[in-house]
Design a protein around this motif. Structure first.
Motif, PDB file in Angstrom:
ATOM      1  N   LYS A 106       0.811  -1.228   0.000  1.00 42.71           N
ATOM      2  CA  LYS A 106       0.000   0.000   0.000  1.00 42.71           C
ATOM      3  C   LYS A 106       0.838   1.270   0.000  1.00 42.71           C
ATOM      4  N   GLU A 107       2.127   1.148   0.299  1.00 45.29           N
ATOM      5  CA  GLU A 107       2.999   2.326   0.263  1.00 45.29           C
ATOM      6  C   GLU A 107       3.600   2.556  -1.110  1.00 45.29           C
ATOM      7  N   LEU A 108       3.365   1.605  -2.007  1.00 47.66           N
ATOM      8  CA  LEU A 108       3.989   1.676  -3.320  1.00 47.66           C
ATOM      9  C   LEU A 108       2.977   2.094  -4.380  1.00 47.66           C
ATOM     10  N   VAL A 109       3.496   2.616  -5.478  1.00 49.44           N
ATOM     11  CA  VAL A 109       2.667   2.996  -6.618  1.00 49.44           C
ATOM     12  C   VAL A 109       2.751   1.875  -7.643  1.00 49.44           C
ATOM     13  N   ARG A 110       1.590   1.399  -8.101  1.00 47.02           N
ATOM     14  CA  ARG A 110       1.571   0.303  -9.076  1.00 47.02           C
ATOM     15  C   ARG A 110       1.496   0.859 -10.492  1.00 47.02           C
ATOM     16  N   LEU A 111       2.259   0.273 -11.372  1.00 48.35           N
ATOM     17  CA  LEU A 111       2.185   0.631 -12.782  1.00 48.35           C
ATOM     18  C   LEU A 111       1.858  -0.612 -13.589  1.00 48.35           C
ATOM     19  N   VAL A 112       1.021  -0.424 -14.596  1.00 49.91           N
ATOM     20  CA  VAL A 112       0.669  -1.522 -15.481  1.00 49.91           C
ATOM     21  C   VAL A 112       0.900  -1.065 -16.920  1.00 49.91           C
ATOM     22  N   SER A 118      -3.727   3.931 -10.413  1.00 48.41           N
ATOM     23  CA  SER A 118      -3.965   4.644  -9.154  1.00 48.41           C
ATOM     24  C   SER A 118      -4.923   3.895  -8.238  1.00 48.41           C
ATOM     25  N   ALA A 119      -5.843   3.122  -8.806  1.00 50.38           N
ATOM     26  CA  ALA A 119      -6.759   2.350  -7.971  1.00 50.38           C
ATOM     27  C   ALA A 119      -6.111   1.043  -7.505  1.00 50.38           C
ATOM     28  N   GLY A 120      -5.017   0.659  -8.139  1.00 51.90           N
ATOM     29  CA  GLY A 120      -4.334  -0.580  -7.770  1.00 51.90           C
ATOM     30  C   GLY A 120      -5.084  -1.820  -8.179  1.00 51.90           C
ATOM     31  N   LYS A 121      -5.998  -1.684  -9.116  1.00 48.55           N
ATOM     32  CA  LYS A 121      -6.870  -2.807  -9.450  1.00 48.55           C
ATOM     33  C   LYS A 121      -6.861  -3.205 -10.920  1.00 48.55           C
ATOM     34  N   ALA A 122      -6.027  -2.557 -11.697  1.00 43.91           N
ATOM     35  CA  ALA A 122      -5.989  -2.892 -13.117  1.00 43.91           C
ATOM     36  C   ALA A 122      -5.482  -4.313 -13.306  1.00 43.91           C
ATOM     37  N   ASN A 123      -6.038  -4.990 -14.291  1.00 44.33           N
ATOM     38  CA  ASN A 123      -5.621  -6.356 -14.571  1.00 44.33           C
ATOM     39  C   ASN A 123      -4.255  -6.372 -15.225  1.00 44.33           C
ATOM     40  N   GLY A 124      -3.653  -7.519 -15.168  1.00 43.10           N
ATOM     41  CA  GLY A 124      -2.415  -7.714 -15.886  1.00 43.10           C
ATOM     42  C   GLY A 124      -1.200  -7.543 -15.011  1.00 43.10           C
ATOM     43  N   ARG A 125      -0.105  -7.634 -15.685  1.00 41.89           N
ATOM     44  CA  ARG A 125       1.175  -7.606 -15.021  1.00 41.89           C
ATOM     45  C   ARG A 125       1.466  -6.203 -14.501  1.00 41.89           C
ATOM     46  N   GLY A 126       1.932  -6.104 -13.289  1.00 43.97           N
ATOM     47  CA  GLY A 126       2.243  -4.801 -12.729  1.00 43.97           C
ATOM     48  C   GLY A 126       3.636  -4.742 -12.159  1.00 43.97           C
ATOM     49  N   VAL A 127       4.160  -3.535 -12.081  1.00 42.80           N
ATOM     50  CA  VAL A 127       5.408  -3.314 -11.350  1.00 42.80           C
ATOM     51  C   VAL A 127       5.126  -2.257 -10.287  1.00 42.80           C
ATOM     52  N   TYR A 128       5.969  -2.232  -9.291  1.00 44.20           N
ATOM     53  CA  TYR A 128       5.748  -1.312  -8.183  1.00 44.20           C
ATOM     54  C   TYR A 128       6.927  -0.367  -8.020  1.00 44.20           C
ATOM     55  N   LEU A 129       6.591   0.851  -7.622  1.00 42.86           N
ATOM     56  CA  LEU A 129       7.608   1.858  -7.337  1.00 42.86           C
ATOM     57  C   LEU A 129       7.267   2.549  -6.027  1.00 42.86           C
TER      58      LEU A 129
END
Ligand SMILES: [Zn+2]
Length: 89
Positions: A21-27, A37-48
């Motif tokens: 929850k402290e990280l920003v997810r990118l897809v 931004s919602a953290g709910k997009a499908n597919g492969r994600g990376v975190y920053l």
């Protein structure tokens, strides 16, 4: 780590593990990384980490393209990601 109830993810910029929850997810979407931004997009994600320095580190080592299976990012695309990311902090 003693507290294994907190889901941890690794930042692809600084390679530090932090609570998800402290990280920003990118897809990947439309051939480029997008902030999930919602953290709910499908597919492969990376975190920053919520830190522009981690984004820069990730861009420098091509961690976003590798993590999201993208072919490459031009300068304009990188600038879009930078402003999108900064807007989500
Ligand atoms: Zn980081």
């Amino acid at each position: 780590m003693s507290n294994n109830k907190i889901p941890m993810r690794r930042c692809v910029g600084c390679m530090t593990s932090k609570p998800k929850k402290e990280l920003v997810r990118l897809v990947a979407a439309d051939g480029r990384p997008r902030v999930d931004s919602a953290g709910k997009a499908n597919g492969r994600g990376v975190y920053l980490c919520a830190d522009v320095e981690c984004l820069e580190k990730a861009l420098k080592r091509n961690a976003l393209t590798r993590g999201l299976s993208l072919s490459g990012l031009d300068g304009e695309t990188k600038d879009i990601i930078r402003s999108e990311f900064a807007g989500n902090l």
